[in-house]
Design a protein around this motif. Structure first.
Motif, short mmCIF file in Angstrom:
data_model
loop_
_atom_site.label_atom_id
_atom_site.label_comp_id
_atom_site.label_asym_id
_atom_site.label_seq_id
_atom_site.Cartn_x
_atom_site.Cartn_y
_atom_site.Cartn_z
N GLN A 64 -9.13 4.02 78.59
CA GLN A 64 -9.95 5.00 78.48
C GLN A 64 -9.51 6.53 78.85
OE1 GLN A 64 -12.12 1.10 80.59
NE2 GLN A 64 -13.03 3.09 81.28
N SER A 65 -10.15 7.37 78.91
CA SER A 65 -9.93 9.06 79.77
C SER A 65 -10.47 8.47 81.15
CB SER A 65 -10.53 9.85 78.67
OG SER A 65 -11.67 10.19 78.72
N ALA A 66 -10.93 7.88 81.09
CA ALA A 66 -11.56 8.04 82.76
C ALA A 66 -10.34 7.41 84.15
CB ALA A 66 -12.96 7.42 82.87
N SER A 67 -10.52 8.56 84.70
CA SER A 67 -9.31 8.03 85.96
C SER A 67 -10.02 6.29 85.89
CB SER A 67 -8.62 8.23 86.50
OG SER A 67 -10.15 8.98 87.72
N SER A 68 -10.58 5.99 86.42
CA SER A 68 -11.47 4.88 87.38
C SER A 68 -12.55 4.37 86.78
CB SER A 68 -11.29 4.59 88.53
OG SER A 68 -12.62 5.56 88.91
N GLU A 69 -13.17 2.58 87.00
CA GLU A 69 -13.87 2.28 86.04
C GLU A 69 -15.61 2.43 86.59
OE1 GLU A 69 -13.82 -2.23 86.34
OE2 GLU A 69 -12.13 -2.01 85.62
N MET A 85 -24.73 -7.96 71.65
CA MET A 85 -23.50 -7.87 72.67
C MET A 85 -24.63 -6.39 73.64
SD MET A 85 -20.43 -6.57 70.90
CE MET A 85 -18.84 -6.07 72.24
N ALA A 86 -24.94 -6.93 74.93
CA ALA A 86 -24.50 -6.17 76.36
C ALA A 86 -24.09 -6.50 77.46
CB ALA A 86 -25.94 -7.34 76.76
N ILE A 87 -23.87 -4.67 76.86
CA ILE A 87 -22.86 -3.60 77.75
C ILE A 87 -23.13 -2.78 79.12
CG2 ILE A 87 -20.36 -2.47 77.81
CD1 ILE A 87 -20.78 -2.68 74.09
N THR A 88 -22.40 -3.57 79.77
CA THR A 88 -23.13 -2.73 81.31
C THR A 88 -21.73 -1.83 81.91
OG1 THR A 88 -21.93 -4.59 82.14
CG2 THR A 88 -24.54 -5.28 82.41
N ASP A 89 -22.19 -1.35 82.21
CA ASP A 89 -21.20 -0.29 83.31
C ASP A 89 -21.39 0.48 84.42
OD1 ASP A 89 -18.85 1.67 82.68
OD2 ASP A 89 -19.80 3.42 81.52
N GLY A 90 -21.32 -0.63 85.45
CA GLY A 90 -21.29 -0.66 86.83
C GLY A 90 -23.17 1.18 86.69
N ARG A 91 -23.11 1.74 87.27
CA ARG A 91 -24.09 3.05 87.87
C ARG A 91 -24.26 4.35 86.46
NH1 ARG A 91 -21.78 8.38 88.38
NH2 ARG A 91 -19.45 7.66 89.10
N GLY A 143 -31.01 3.33 80.05
CA GLY A 143 -30.74 3.89 81.14
C GLY A 143 -31.05 3.08 82.20
N VAL A 144 -30.14 2.97 83.64
CA VAL A 144 -30.55 2.80 85.15
C VAL A 144 -30.79 3.25 86.09
CG1 VAL A 144 -28.45 0.79 84.20
CG2 VAL A 144 -28.05 2.83 85.89
N VAL A 145 -31.60 2.30 86.75
CA VAL A 145 -32.18 3.16 87.97
C VAL A 145 -31.62 3.36 89.26
CG1 VAL A 145 -34.28 2.99 89.30
CG2 VAL A 145 -34.38 1.79 86.73
N ALA A 146 -31.23 4.37 89.74
CA ALA A 146 -30.30 4.85 90.75
C ALA A 146 -30.46 4.29 91.49
CB ALA A 146 -30.28 6.26 90.67
N LEU A 147 -30.36 4.01 92.18
CA LEU A 147 -30.24 3.22 93.79
C LEU A 147 -30.33 3.86 94.89
CD1 LEU A 147 -29.27 0.07 93.79
CD2 LEU A 147 -31.51 0.23 92.74
N SER A 148 -31.33 4.46 96.60
CA SER A 148 -30.25 5.27 97.66
C SER A 148 -28.83 4.98 97.80
CB SER A 148 -31.62 4.65 98.14
OG SER A 148 -31.49 5.28 99.47
N SER A 149 -28.64 6.40 97.82
CA SER A 149 -27.45 5.99 99.01
C SER A 149 -27.39 6.34 100.32
CB SER A 149 -26.94 7.10 97.81
OG SER A 149 -27.43 8.43 98.69
N SER A 159 -29.81 -4.71 89.30
CA SER A 159 -30.24 -3.34 90.19
C SER A 159 -30.63 -4.64 91.51
CB SER A 159 -30.74 -2.40 90.05
OG SER A 159 -30.40 -2.20 89.47
N ALA A 160 -31.90 -5.02 91.82
CA ALA A 160 -32.80 -5.76 92.94
C ALA A 160 -31.30 -6.31 93.97
CB ALA A 160 -33.87 -6.38 91.99
N SER A 161 -30.70 -6.97 93.57
CA SER A 161 -30.10 -7.80 94.22
C SER A 161 -29.42 -7.44 95.20
CB SER A 161 -29.07 -9.29 93.21
OG SER A 161 -28.43 -8.02 92.10
N CYS A 162 -28.94 -5.88 94.42
CA CYS A 162 -28.25 -4.84 95.42
C CYS A 162 -28.04 -4.49 96.61
CB CYS A 162 -27.61 -3.92 94.57
SG CYS A 162 -26.47 -4.13 93.04
N LEU A 163 -29.99 -5.57 96.78
CA LEU A 163 -30.23 -4.74 98.01
C LEU A 163 -30.67 -6.02 98.72
CD1 LEU A 163 -33.92 -2.93 96.00
CD2 LEU A 163 -31.30 -1.75 96.78
N GLN A 164 -29.87 -6.77 98.43
CA GLN A 164 -29.95 -7.64 99.62
C GLN A 164 -28.32 -8.54 99.43
OE1 GLN A 164 -32.97 -9.56 99.91
NE2 GLN A 164 -34.52 -8.20 98.91
N GLN A 165 -28.58 -8.59 100.30
CA GLN A 165 -27.41 -9.09 101.49
C GLN A 165 -26.40 -10.43 100.40
OE1 GLN A 165 -27.34 -7.62 106.24
NE2 GLN A 165 -25.71 -9.58 105.92
#
Length: 424
Positions: free
Chosen positions: A260-265, A294-300, A317-323, A394-400
């Motif tokens: 990968q050319s990116a410095s981090s995942e 193949m279902a490939i995810t890539d974080g945000r 595309g994935v829906v951005a969650l509020s920061s 994404s919805a699971s990220c909103l629950q502790q």
């Protein structure tokens, strides 16, 4: 001498209790597993969440005081079961069995209690659960305002008789009058504890899956043996099932030997790197004969779906969650797998799916709104299912709590998912 006799009686009582529990669970699964979803997540865990006060970040080398400490379920297979529990709310009709090893001691007892509370009465989720002699591992999430750090304990060693017990339970459920039957759906999740051979997932797949089984794999452990098992199943003339490998983009690049050319995942994978990784992986692992997609995810970053048959690539595309809020990403990928499998099963075989009617309605609406020019119903189904799975993640990220989802949040996020586009 008395202590040894007492200990022997105690051990016998425990074994009797376990076998009685298995017999009870077995009796509740009428007709074997032909209408059941089997989740294979052998490396179960007891989860602790060490939640820092608001606006507090984790600083290595510093003392941190938690605002709260919470306990819950933590293994990847357990996470899938938790999400499916929310997607399939009616316990008596929840056709789920969780194949896992759960350790001994207070940690293991806590996990069994939490699972019983989570899954509810009326099911047989524990028919394929084997208690082991080794202690239960604990995973600890340190939740800060900007990130979550995960500490994972080593797992205990699985002994030969414990593996034999699991395989025996599966064999008892996967055959009727000596004739093999397959589960409606199979989900293979995560790592294996020590003591399991590289062929374990492949062997389990051979025993559990059948001609009509829909399979989602979210593991790279023992992958070649597992793919070989899936490939063998597809050799049948009566095969109508399907198989999807869900994998993180950076993990795919590592498996395929693509730099990968990116410095981090967190920076994501470039499209050309992803294409090279897919091509190399399919060749190195002889995966074309085992997988449909193949279902490939890539974080945000956007996710991608590969149609293995013609190597076509689609961007989701994935829906951005509020920061502005604390997010809880541990278990989100497992919710993606669970949501994808639940939606895929519903779209392919609604009579075998206990998915809530409201979810079915929005899935059908989203599927029919696709702008991609294709009459391939299989492709339409998996695109809609993967998009739904991403919304669950994404919805699971909103629950502790790991992999817990709220119905309204899933529906809201799914309604905002953009239509997928074909990549040139």
């Amino acid at each position: 001498m008395r202590r040894f006799v007492t200990a022997g009686i105690a051990i016998a009582a425990i074994m009797s209790t376990r076998e009685t529990a298995f017999a009870r669970a077995l009796s509740m699964i009428n007709g074997g597993i032909s209408d059941k979803t089997v989740v294979v997540g052998l490396n179960a865990a007891f989860q602790k969440r060490f939640v820092l006060p608001p606006s507090t970040t984790l600083t290595p080398g510093s003392v941190h005081r938690a605002e709260t400490v919470e306990e819950g379920l933590g293994g990847k297979g357990q996470d899938v079961a938790v999400t499916l529990r929310h997607l399939w709310p009616e316990a008596p009709t929840r056709p789920l069995a969780l194949a896992q090893f759960v350790g001994t001691g207070p940690g293991g007892d806590a996990v069994m209690g939490l699972l019983a509370d989570t899954m509810g009465e009326g099911g047989a989720w524990d028919a394929l659960t084997v208690r082991t002699k080794s202690a239960m591992r604990t995973c600890t999430s340190i939740v800060g305002s900007d990130s979550t750090t995960e500490l994972v304990e080593p797992s205990g060693i699985i002994e030969a008789e414990e593996m034999e017990s699991l395989m025996g339970r599966i064999d008892a459920l996967s055959s009727t009058d000596g004739k093999a039957i397959g589960a409606a759906a199979l989900c293979v999740m995560g790592s294996m504890p020590p003591g399991c051979s590289d062929d374990t997932y492949g062997d389990l797949c051979s025993s559990i899956s059948g001609d009509q089984t829909l399979t989602v794999v979210d593991s790279v452990i023992g992958l070649k043996a597992l793919l070989a098992s899936l490939s063998a199943k597809r050799g049948s003339s009566s095969y109508t099932g399907g198989a999807v490998l869900k994998i993180n983009a950076s993990e795919l690049c590592r498996l395929a030997g693509v730099t990968q050319s990116a410095s981090s995942e967190e920076d994501g994978v470039l499209l050309e790197e992803l294409k090279d990784a897919v091509k190399s992986f399919l060749s190195q692992y002889s995966a074309s004969s085992a997988l449909d997609y193949m279902a490939i995810t890539d974080g945000r970053h956007p996710a991608h779906l590969v149609s293995v048959k013609d190597s076509s690539l689609y961007r989701l595309g994935v829906v951005a969650l509020s920061s502005d809020q604390t997010l809880y990403p541990i278990g989100a990928g497992d919710s993606v797998a669970a949501g994808t499998l639940a939606a895929w099963l519903n779209l392919c075989s609604a009579e075998k799916s206990p998915l809530e009617e409201k979810y079915h309605e929005v899935l059908m609406k989203w599927k029919h709104s696709l702008t991609i020019e294709t009459e391939n119903a299989s492709l339409q189904n998996i695109l809609a299912a993967f998009a739904f799975g991403l919304s669950c993640g994404s919805a699971s990220c909103l629950q502790q709590e790991n992999s817990v989802i709220a119905r309204d949040e899933v529906l809201d996020l799914f309604s905002k998912m953009p239509c997928p586009t074909a990549c040139d």
